[in-house]
Write a protein that holds these residues in place. Structure first.
Motif, short mmCIF file in Angstrom:
data_model
loop_
_atom_site.label_atom_id
_atom_site.label_comp_id
_atom_site.label_asym_id
_atom_site.label_seq_id
_atom_site.Cartn_x
_atom_site.Cartn_y
_atom_site.Cartn_z
N VAL A 205 0.85 -1.20 0.00
CA VAL A 205 0.00 0.00 0.00
C VAL A 205 0.88 1.24 0.00
O VAL A 205 0.65 2.20 -0.77
N GLN A 206 1.88 1.25 0.88
CA GLN A 206 2.79 2.40 0.93
C GLN A 206 3.51 2.59 -0.40
O GLN A 206 3.65 3.71 -0.89
N ARG A 207 3.97 1.48 -1.00
CA ARG A 207 4.66 1.53 -2.30
C ARG A 207 3.73 2.07 -3.38
O ARG A 207 4.12 2.90 -4.20
N ALA A 208 2.47 1.63 -3.37
CA ALA A 208 1.49 2.09 -4.38
C ALA A 208 1.20 3.58 -4.22
O ALA A 208 1.08 4.32 -5.21
N GLN A 236 2.90 -7.81 -7.50
CA GLN A 236 4.04 -7.99 -8.41
C GLN A 236 4.19 -6.75 -9.32
O GLN A 236 5.29 -6.28 -9.57
N ALA A 237 3.05 -6.24 -9.80
CA ALA A 237 3.09 -5.05 -10.65
C ALA A 237 3.60 -3.85 -9.87
O ALA A 237 4.39 -3.03 -10.39
N VAL A 238 3.18 -3.76 -8.60
CA VAL A 238 3.64 -2.65 -7.76
C VAL A 238 5.15 -2.73 -7.56
O VAL A 238 5.87 -1.72 -7.57
N ASN A 239 5.65 -3.94 -7.36
CA ASN A 239 7.09 -4.11 -7.15
C ASN A 239 7.91 -3.69 -8.36
O ASN A 239 8.99 -3.12 -8.23
N ARG A 240 7.42 -3.99 -9.56
CA ARG A 240 8.22 -3.79 -10.78
C ARG A 240 7.98 -2.42 -11.44
O ARG A 240 8.77 -2.02 -12.29
N ALA A 241 6.90 -1.74 -11.10
CA ALA A 241 6.55 -0.49 -11.79
C ALA A 241 7.51 0.63 -11.43
O ALA A 241 8.08 0.65 -10.33
N THR A 242 7.72 1.55 -12.37
CA THR A 242 8.60 2.71 -12.16
C THR A 242 7.83 4.02 -11.98
O THR A 242 8.43 5.05 -11.70
#
Length: 960
Positions: A205-208, A236-242
């Motif tokens: 959530v924090q990453r998003a 997984q998308a949140v981890n890889r997105a820029t």
């Protein structure tokens, strides 16, 4: 009919998706949300307003709404979803008084009043995407000043924009919210994830939140996607997105994995149109199955909207498939055009390169677009159409002409109307041809080209009559009647107005009939007043003639023994009868009284009452007395001066005797010498005067009726001369008329023969010039004698002048006298009397001095001096009118000034003020453009700073 999806509100949204800031906005008067796409969740706003029980007027603006008329139509369409019929008063006013012609403020204010009176008191007005109301257009300022400020305090108004708006355009109490107010924090995000059953851990959530910058739309989409695609895929998308776009692109690809080519094509069409509807998709692609996803915002009436934040991600996910097929987009455009969404269909046709369909669609709605004042939109589209396409649709060319008139581009308008008339005629379109011809006639009349105006109106009348088109036939003869009335041809005007009445009576159009009847009645009234004025003028001269006759008889009674002398002597005797009644005045004694140094009592009394004057010699200067008839006519500008026949100071019958050695006027001989054939008899010192009896009484008076010969001459405008009230019509073919004009101009002193020879025959030899002068004067005298056999031009002491017995009235003298009197009265502060003098002077100036002698050099200085005096008089009079609040009359004078000198910037400014004070702001702005064009074309300069400032003040509707 506007694009219906623009006024479709979000249909529903879970309460959990609401942002806390929306709660506050629902209770505030006016709130502006200024933030990029994704920070405001419109679904949540709709849910909050619905929960508060606020009926909502929802409009999603587009680029076309920078046109004030299109914006008003969009607002009315949105309001009619709540209250059918609301806004009809504003639409009717727009049709009667288009904003580009009469101004926008009253239309916006009228709509605000309708909203306040008809909409529920707790209503909410939501305007999305107000950034499309470009601040270079007046729409945003009009919205703030007349709509938002005019709604009751019980209304809630919410505006959204992707960037900040100028605060000066919005009411002062507007609350502005930005990104910092709308950004999701960690706690709200965790709550939202929990309420939507999104199995996202706290670190994700924090990453998003960090990736999306706290955009609520992006995070809500992730929560929705986690329940459909699974939380692991989203994490997984949140981890890889820029970034935001990269994150949403990954989610979109996951959604579209199972979507077929047909579904992708439907989504591509929705991306291009930003909206989708089952019927639209069916018309374009023959299928109604669109791939679902968090990017679609459900709207009322079955419409779906692609959220703006998702547009880049979806295009990246679809790649080549993101562009819809040409034929599919064409069918979708046809569907929109068929639904009346012209503002969306026409730009799409241009994008597709289908110019013909664009022109056809515009032409099919041109009447509605022009009637509602959407001229800015129409002008933009017309500029994109090539000339060959426009020629196939003359209605568009005509519309362009009307827009050009509103923009003060009269030359372009004239070309447009002329071209449209030709094309309409070739297409046998009677209505269009007549309308264009009448418009062309109107512009010609504005420019003062009466002949062209009448020709085009006659052509319209002929075409309409041949086709049995009574409507345009009636208006054509109305135009002809107005032109005839303006030219003073009232009998012709009445004939035309009568024909117009007959045509409109057949159509039973009471409104037009009333106008025609009024014009007919006024023309009758003006004609009757003219005839009455002429009758009184004739009665005036008749009374004056009777007065002269009475004066003559009274003079005879004083000069000669009365017929009752015998009865008087019988009753009172010789000694008791006064000497003045017993004996006539002896001839020699009368001649001795030419100029007594000390006149007797009786002589003085006779002079006081005007029955005796000293005899004059031919060499004495004879004053030229001028009297002007009382001015007549409205406003004094159309008054014609009437010369008053001179009243004799005394009934003196003494002939004017020239000295014996004075050369006499005579006819020219073949060698140019003076012959005595036309000379008066030469008096001899010893021989008796052949004009007198032995008693000294004159045998023949100067005038058989006892009147002084009168010459009236008009040198301003058309040259006209009357001799004893009879017009001089027989002028010599040579230079005799010019010589006569020269003598009138230099009437204060006789003109030497050598001067006349040098002026009119400078290159001829002396003998040839003298002979030419004699021939010219002989022809002149013959022409004058054909009118009245009285001496006019005489020759004395080597110079030519006018007979001293001749009373001369000149319009130039009167003009200068009234100008000088007006200036003196104005300097003393008596502006009313000064205006009266200036009005008479302006009425006397019927044209430039000796306008029919444009190639002669000697009148040039006088002509320019009088012209400058005339313009100065109009200027002074217009200033007085302006100070008195007579703005229409002041404007007319300014137009007269500009007709002669269109670079008079002061006259342009005064005319702009007159128009503004009569609430004709569009005419004032048009006059500024005319001023700028004239200065640029004639002097290659721009208007002065003060003129530009005046324009800006008028544009802002300030008092000037």
């Amino acid at each position: 009919m506007p694009f219906p999806a623009k006024s479709s509100a979000p249909s529903s949204a879970p309460v959990a998706l609401r942002h806390s800031m929306l709660e506050r906005a629902a209770e505030s008067r006016i709130t502006l949300f200024s933030a990029p796409p994704g920070y405001l969740l419109a679904d949540g706003l709709s849910a909050v307003l619905s929960e508060r029980g606020r009926p909502t007027l929802w409009v999603r603006l587009g680029p076309e709404d920078h046109d004030p008329a299109t914006f008003l139509v969009s607002l009315i369409a949105g309001a009619q979803r709540l209250c059918p019929g609301i806004g009809e008063a504003t639409l009717e006013q727009m049709r009667r008084q288009p904003g580009p012609a009469v101004g926008w403020p009253s239309l916006f204010a009228t709509l605000a009043r309708e909203f306040a009176e008809v909409l529920p008191r707790s209503s909410a007005v939501v305007l999305e995407h107000t950034h499309h109301l470009n601040d270079t257009h007046p729409t945003l300022a009009l919205l703030g000043a007349h709509v938002l400020a005019g709604l009751p305090d019980t209304f809630t108004c919410i505006l959204t924009s992707y960037h900040r708006l100028p605060r000066a355009t919005l009411p002062a109490h507007t609350i502005e919210r930005g990104v910092s107010d709308l950004r999701l924090d960690d706690r709200d995000a965790q709550t939202l994830a929990k309420q939507t059953d999104a199995a996202l851990s706290k670190p994700y959530v924090q990453r998003a939140i960090d990736l999306t910058g706290g955009r609520v739309v992006a995070f809500a989409s992730l929560c929705t996607a986690s329940t459909v695609l699974g939380s692991s895929l989203i994490q997984q998308a949140v981890n890889r997105a820029t970034g935001t776009d990269d994150l949403l692109t990954r989610v979109a690809r996951a959604y579209l994995v199972a979507a077929g080519a047909g579904a992708q094509e439907i989504l591509a069409l929705a991306l291009r149109l930003e909206y989708s509807h089952p019927s639209l998709v069916q018309a374009a692609l023959g299928s109604a199955a669109a791939p679902s996803g968090p990017w679609l915002q459900p709207l009322t009436d079955g419409w779906m909207r692609v959220r703006s934040l998702w547009l880049p991600a979806l295009r990246a996910a679809l790649r080549a498939a993101a562009t819809p097929r040409h034929d599919a987009l064409r069918r979708a455009t046809d569907y929109l055009a068929g639904q009346g969404a012209v503002e969306r269909a026409v730009p799409l046709y241009f994008e597709l390169g289908d110019i013909t369909s664009a022109a056809q669609t515009i032409a099919g709605h041109i009447d509605t677009l022009m009637n509602l004042g959407q001229w800015e939109t129409v002008a933009t589209w017309l500029n994109l159409l090539p000339t060959p396409t426009l020629r196939a649709w003359p209605a568009l060319i005509y519309a362009g002409g009307e827009i050009a008139v509103a923009q003060a581009d009269v030359n372009s308008a004239q070309r447009a109307f002329s071209t449209a008339a030709t094309l309409f005629t070739a297409q046998h379109d009677v209505d269009g041809a007549c309308q264009s011809l009448l418009a062309e006639s109107t512009l010609a009349a504005w420019r003062g080209d009466h002949t062209h105006a009448q020709t085009r109106a006659l052509a319209a009348s002929t075409i309409a009559e041949a086709a049995g088109q009574l409507w345009y036939q009636g208006w054509a003869v109305w135009q002809l009647g107005c032109l005839a009335a303006a030219a003073g041809q009232l009998d012709d005007a009445l004939v035309y107005f009568g024909r117009g009445v007959a045509a409109m009576q057949t159509l039973d159009d009471s409104v037009v009939l009333e106008i025609l009847h009024m014009a007919e009645e006024l023309a009758f009234r003006q004609r009757d007043l003219q005839r009455e004025r002429e009758f009184h003028r004739q009665a005036y001269f008749a009374a004056e003639s009777a007065e002269h006759e009475a004066a003559k008889r009274l003079s005879a009674l004083v000069r000669e023994p009365p017929v009752q002398l015998d009865r008087l002597l019988e009753a009172h005797g010789w000694t008791r009868t006064p000497l003045m009644l017993k004996l006539p005045v002896p001839g020699p004694q009368l001649e001795a009284l030419e100029e007594p140094e000390s006149p007797g009592l009786w002589e003085s009394l006779l002079r006081v009452i005007g029955l005796r004057r000293p005899a004059t010699n031919a060499t004495d200067p004879v004053p030229v007395r001028v009297k002007e008839a009382p001015p007549t006519g409205a406003g004094g500008l159309l008054r014609s001066p009437v010369p008053e026949p001179a009243v004799p100071l005394a009934p003196s019958n003494l002939p004017i005797l020239l000295p014996a050695d004075t050369p006499q006027p005579a006819a020219p001989s073949g060698d140019g010498e003076i012959l005595p054939s036309e000379a008066a008899p030469t008096a001899s010192p010893t021989a008796p005067d052949p004009a007198r009896s032995s008693s000294g009484e004159p045998l023949t008076p100067p005038d058989a009726e006892g009147k002084v010969p009168t010459l009236t001459a008009y040198l301003l405008g058309e040259f006209r001369v009357t001799l004893n009230e009879r017009p001089v019509e027989s002028w010599p073919s040579g230079r005799g008329r010019l010589v006569f004009q020269y003598l009138l101009t230099h009437r204060d002193r006789p003109a030497p023969r050598d001067v006349l020879m040098d002026v009119f025959w400078p290159d001829a030899s002396p003998d040839s010039a003298r002979n030419s002068l004699n021939v010219a004067l002989h022809g002149l005298r013959q022409g004058l004698r054909a009118t009245d056999d009285v001496p006019v031009v005489v020759y004395q002491d080597g110079a030519y002048g006018f007979s001293p017995e001749l009373h001369i009235w000149l319009d130039v003298d009167q003009f200068e006298r009234h100008v000088q009197a007006g200036q003196q009265l104005e300097a003393s502060g008596d502006f009313a009397a000064a205006a009266a003098e200036y009005e008479i002077a302006a009425g006397l100036y019927l044209g430039d001095f000796l306008a029919d002698a444009p190639y002669e050099e000697w009148p040039v200085l006088t002509r320019e001096r009088l012209r400058v005096a005339y313009l100065d008089t109009l200027d002074r009079l217009s200033q007085i009118y302006f100070s008195q609040g007579r703005y229409a009359a002041c404007g007319t004078l300014c137009q007269l000034i500009l007709a002669r000198d269109n670079c008079r910037e002061d006259a342009h400014c005064r005319l702009m003020r007159c128009c503004s004070r009569q609430n004709q702001h569009h005419l004032a702005l048009r006059q500024y453009q005319a001023c700028a064009d004239a200065l640029q074309e004639e002097l290659n300069v721009e208007p002065a700073t003060a003129t530009k400032q005046l324009y800006e003040r008028i544009r802002r509707r300030e008092h000037v």
